[in-house]
Design an enzyme around this catalytic site. Structure first.
Site, short mmCIF file in Angstrom:
data_model
loop_
_atom_site.label_atom_id
_atom_site.label_comp_id
_atom_site.label_asym_id
_atom_site.label_seq_id
_atom_site.Cartn_x
_atom_site.Cartn_y
_atom_site.Cartn_z
N PRO A 9 0.79 -1.23 0.00
CA PRO A 9 0.00 0.00 0.00
C PRO A 9 0.82 1.28 0.00
CG PRO A 9 -0.22 -1.17 2.08
CD PRO A 9 0.46 -2.10 1.13
N ASN A 10 0.33 2.23 -0.77
CA ASN A 10 0.88 3.59 -0.88
C ASN A 10 2.19 3.69 -1.66
OD1 ASN A 10 -1.24 4.83 0.71
ND2 ASN A 10 -0.37 3.71 2.43
N ARG A 17 4.44 10.77 -2.01
CA ARG A 17 4.35 10.56 -0.56
C ARG A 17 5.70 10.85 0.11
NH1 ARG A 17 4.71 4.18 1.23
NH2 ARG A 17 4.20 5.14 3.22
N TYR A 22 11.01 8.85 1.24
CA TYR A 22 10.98 7.85 0.16
C TYR A 22 11.59 8.34 -1.16
CZ TYR A 22 7.89 5.57 3.50
OH TYR A 22 7.38 4.99 4.63
N ASN A 74 8.14 -5.58 -0.89
CA ASN A 74 8.06 -4.48 0.06
C ASN A 74 6.60 -4.45 0.50
OD1 ASN A 74 7.86 -2.16 1.51
ND2 ASN A 74 9.07 -0.90 0.11
N ALA A 77 3.05 -0.95 4.79
CA ALA A 77 2.46 -0.96 6.14
C ALA A 77 2.05 -2.36 6.59
CB ALA A 77 1.26 -0.01 6.18
N GLU A 98 12.82 -9.43 1.66
CA GLU A 98 12.00 -8.30 2.11
C GLU A 98 12.82 -7.02 1.93
OE1 GLU A 98 11.52 -8.45 6.36
OE2 GLU A 98 10.03 -6.84 6.39
N HIS A 100 12.77 -2.65 2.33
CA HIS A 100 12.17 -1.38 2.74
C HIS A 100 13.04 -0.25 2.24
CE1 HIS A 100 9.26 -3.44 5.14
NE2 HIS A 100 10.24 -4.22 5.57
N ARG A 107 13.01 4.34 12.70
CA ARG A 107 11.75 5.09 12.68
C ARG A 107 10.88 4.72 13.89
NH1 ARG A 107 9.25 4.88 6.86
NH2 ARG A 107 8.02 6.57 7.78
N ARG A 111 7.08 0.40 13.70
CA ARG A 111 7.70 -0.13 12.48
C ARG A 111 8.82 -1.13 12.80
NH1 ARG A 111 5.55 3.34 8.46
NH2 ARG A 111 5.18 5.39 9.34
C1 DQA Z 1 8.21 0.96 3.95
C2 DQA Z 1 8.27 1.18 5.47
C3 DQA Z 1 6.91 0.91 6.10
O1 DQA Z 1 6.98 1.09 7.50
C4 DQA Z 1 5.87 1.87 5.54
O2 DQA Z 1 4.60 1.57 6.07
C5 DQA Z 1 5.86 1.88 4.06
C6 DQA Z 1 7.12 1.80 3.31
C7 DQA Z 1 9.55 1.34 3.27
O3 DQA Z 1 9.69 0.98 2.10
O4 DQA Z 1 10.41 1.97 3.87
O5 DQA Z 1 4.80 2.08 3.45
O6 DQA Z 1 7.97 -0.41 3.71
#
Ligand code: DQA
Length: 146
Positions: A9-10, A17, A22, A74, A77, A98, A100, A107, A111
């Protein structure tokens, strides 16, 4: 060799964002960067991005039937909440890394937990888009027994 790259998501809003966290490159830039990096190494790629947990579960299950060799995920959230994604990865037993973009360990407290990490061969954080190419190399090494 075929890799599936899953973004949660996002991440479709990359470039919009929180650019301080990011960066200013878009999701399309990410797709081009990772597909080029893998193609140069003879690896086929497929990309899935969804804001919906069930779609991500479906993508992981489909990877099994499509005989995908490796997954880069990735989970965004859902990293910090999703037993369903953990169970999906455990079900298909496809080598998974995985990723990020941000350095999650520096952070917020919420998280600090990754539900998916136990099902992954590696977790890469805080390297921006380069984390995805590092994940691809880790999968190539793993799959070629290096
Ligand atoms: C994320 C880190 C997560 O905590 C966050 O919710 C994201 C992006 C990252 O790529 O750093 O949406 O996965």
């Amino acid at each position: 060799m075929k890799f599936l790259i899953i973004n949660g998501p996002n991440l479709n809003l990359l470039g919009i964002r929180e650019p301080k966290i990011y960066g200013s490159n878009t999701y399309q830039d990410l797709v081009e960067y990772v597909s080029d990096f893998c193609a140069q190494r003879g690896v086929e790629t497929e990309f899935v991005q969804s804001n919906h947990e069930g779609d991500l579960v479906d993508a992981i299950q489909k990877a099994y039937f499509d005989k995908v060799d490796g997954i880069i995920i990735n989970p965004a959230a859902y990293t910090h909440t999703s037993v369903a994604l953990l169970d999906a990865l455990k079900s298909v037993q496809i080598p998974t890394v995985e990723v990020h973009i941000s350095k999650v360990e520096e952070r917020e407290e919420f998280r600090q937990v990754s539900y998916l990490r136990p099902a992954c061969i590696r977790t890469i954080t805080g390297h921006g888009f380069a984390g995805y190419s590092m994940a691809a190399v880790a999968l190539m090494d793993h799959l070629s027994g290096r």
